[in-house]
Write a protein that holds these residues in place. Sequence first.
Motif, PDB file in Angstrom:
ATOM      1  N   TRP A   1      40.353  56.186  46.123  1.00  0.00           N
ATOM      2  CA  TRP A   1      41.084  55.878  44.904  1.00  0.00           C
ATOM      3  C   TRP A   1      40.786  54.469  44.396  1.00  0.00           C
ATOM      4  CZ3 TRP A   1      43.084  58.745  41.365  1.00  0.00           C
ATOM      5  CH2 TRP A   1      43.581  60.015  41.659  1.00  0.00           C
ATOM      6  N   VAL A   2      40.751  53.521  45.291  1.00  0.00           N
ATOM      7  CA  VAL A   2      40.444  52.137  44.893  1.00  0.00           C
ATOM      8  C   VAL A   2      39.039  52.051  44.298  1.00  0.00           C
ATOM      9  CG1 VAL A   2      40.053  49.791  45.754  1.00  0.00           C
ATOM     10  CG2 VAL A   2      42.038  51.093  46.544  1.00  0.00           C
ATOM     11  N   ALA A   3      38.066  52.726  44.938  1.00  0.00           N
ATOM     12  CA  ALA A   3      36.688  52.721  44.430  1.00  0.00           C
ATOM     13  C   ALA A   3      36.613  53.357  43.051  1.00  0.00           C
ATOM     14  CB  ALA A   3      35.772  53.448  45.411  1.00  0.00           C
ATOM     15  N   MET A   4      37.314  54.467  42.845  1.00  0.00           N
ATOM     16  CA  MET A   4      37.289  55.145  41.546  1.00  0.00           C
ATOM     17  C   MET A   4      37.942  54.305  40.459  1.00  0.00           C
ATOM     18  SD  MET A   4      37.801  59.230  42.290  1.00  0.00           S
ATOM     19  CE  MET A   4      39.330  59.050  43.236  1.00  0.00           C
ATOM     20  N   ILE A   5      39.030  53.639  40.809  1.00  0.00           N
ATOM     21  CA  ILE A   5      39.712  52.785  39.829  1.00  0.00           C
ATOM     22  C   ILE A   5      38.792  51.660  39.362  1.00  0.00           C
ATOM     23  CG2 ILE A   5      41.564  51.077  39.569  1.00  0.00           C
ATOM     24  CD1 ILE A   5      43.275  52.923  41.376  1.00  0.00           C
ATOM     25  N   TRP A   6      38.134  50.996  40.317  1.00  0.00           N
ATOM     26  CA  TRP A   6      37.255  49.895  39.938  1.00  0.00           C
ATOM     27  C   TRP A   6      36.016  50.404  39.207  1.00  0.00           C
ATOM     28  CZ3 TRP A   6      38.726  45.334  39.102  1.00  0.00           C
ATOM     29  CH2 TRP A   6      39.724  44.738  39.867  1.00  0.00           C
TER      30      TRP A   6
END
Length: 350
Positions: free
Chosen positions: A323-328
């Motif tokens: 999720w963090v990777a997709m958000i960034w």
Amino acid sequence: MNDEKVAYTFHGLITDNPVTMVLDFPLSTVAAPLLSFVLSFFSILWLIKRKSDRLLDYPNSRSLHSVPVPRIGGLGLLFGVIVTWLLFSVVMPVAVWIGVGLLGVISFIDDIWHAPIWCRLLIQSVVAAGFSVAVLLDIHGWVIVLCVTVAIIWMSNLYNFMDGSDGLAGGMAVIGFGYYGLSAYLAGNTGFAVINFSIAAAAMAFLLHNFYPARIFLGDVGAIPLGFLAAALGVLGWINHLWPIGVPLLVFSPFIADATVTLIKRLLRGEKIWRAHREHYYQRMVQSGLGHRNTALLGYALMLVVGGSAVWAGRQDVAVQCWVAMIWGSFYLILMFISDWSQKYHSDRG
């Protein structure tokens, strides 16, 4: 924690057998970076005073600077790091030492006499392949070795591509390797933390000379080895279970995203990607009126937030990391879309 020596087992760094890294704790976590900073600061100061024409970067149509500036500041940065590593007897794969040495030599030659691109790429490929085979082959096989080899070559070059604005690449090194050191420390490996904190400290010494208006540039001799170390140390932290593989990718994602998207766009237009240009997003920010100082400060803010989220996510479960990777990733794409639209809008009106 008492002042006795603490031993850390670091698997696969030099041989197939576990090796033991012994460093004084906590003294080494302060003394090593401090020594690296001092050595780099004064060696770079000495380089600034060298006035040879061969050492100066003269402005051209693709430059963002307007006066000649010395361009081998990376030599002083590497000097501080390597001497510190030797004095503190840090343990790393032989492939890392050889890689930094070979890349430093060919990049210095390129800074002074302009080495042919095929020669530089050959050395970079040998270094990347040698490291990947030595460190990964017995663990992950040829497919991963090939992927990591390509990634190291790209990381070495993209760091050089992103070294075009005062303070930007130096700041990325301070923050990126600083977060590597923090992650290693949190994972309980003080030895690997010292390795990375020493790079971050040397980069800070360089940054004091390079922040706008820059008195010296990093040069290929600094940018190429730093890119290699960002990739190689990221892989070492991964295989030694200090962090997931996504952490180094996210920590250095401000550079990775800009350089990769810019390269793809230039490839699609059929341009010669090895030629210098001013099409990176950070270069366009400088030219838009933000200038070197504000571009660097905005870059630092982004790097700090992204890196901090990477360190945090690396200690969470896989779902959170994704999720963090997709958000960034979405954030970068939105910023790039806005930048491209704005450039086209003002171009059409002009």
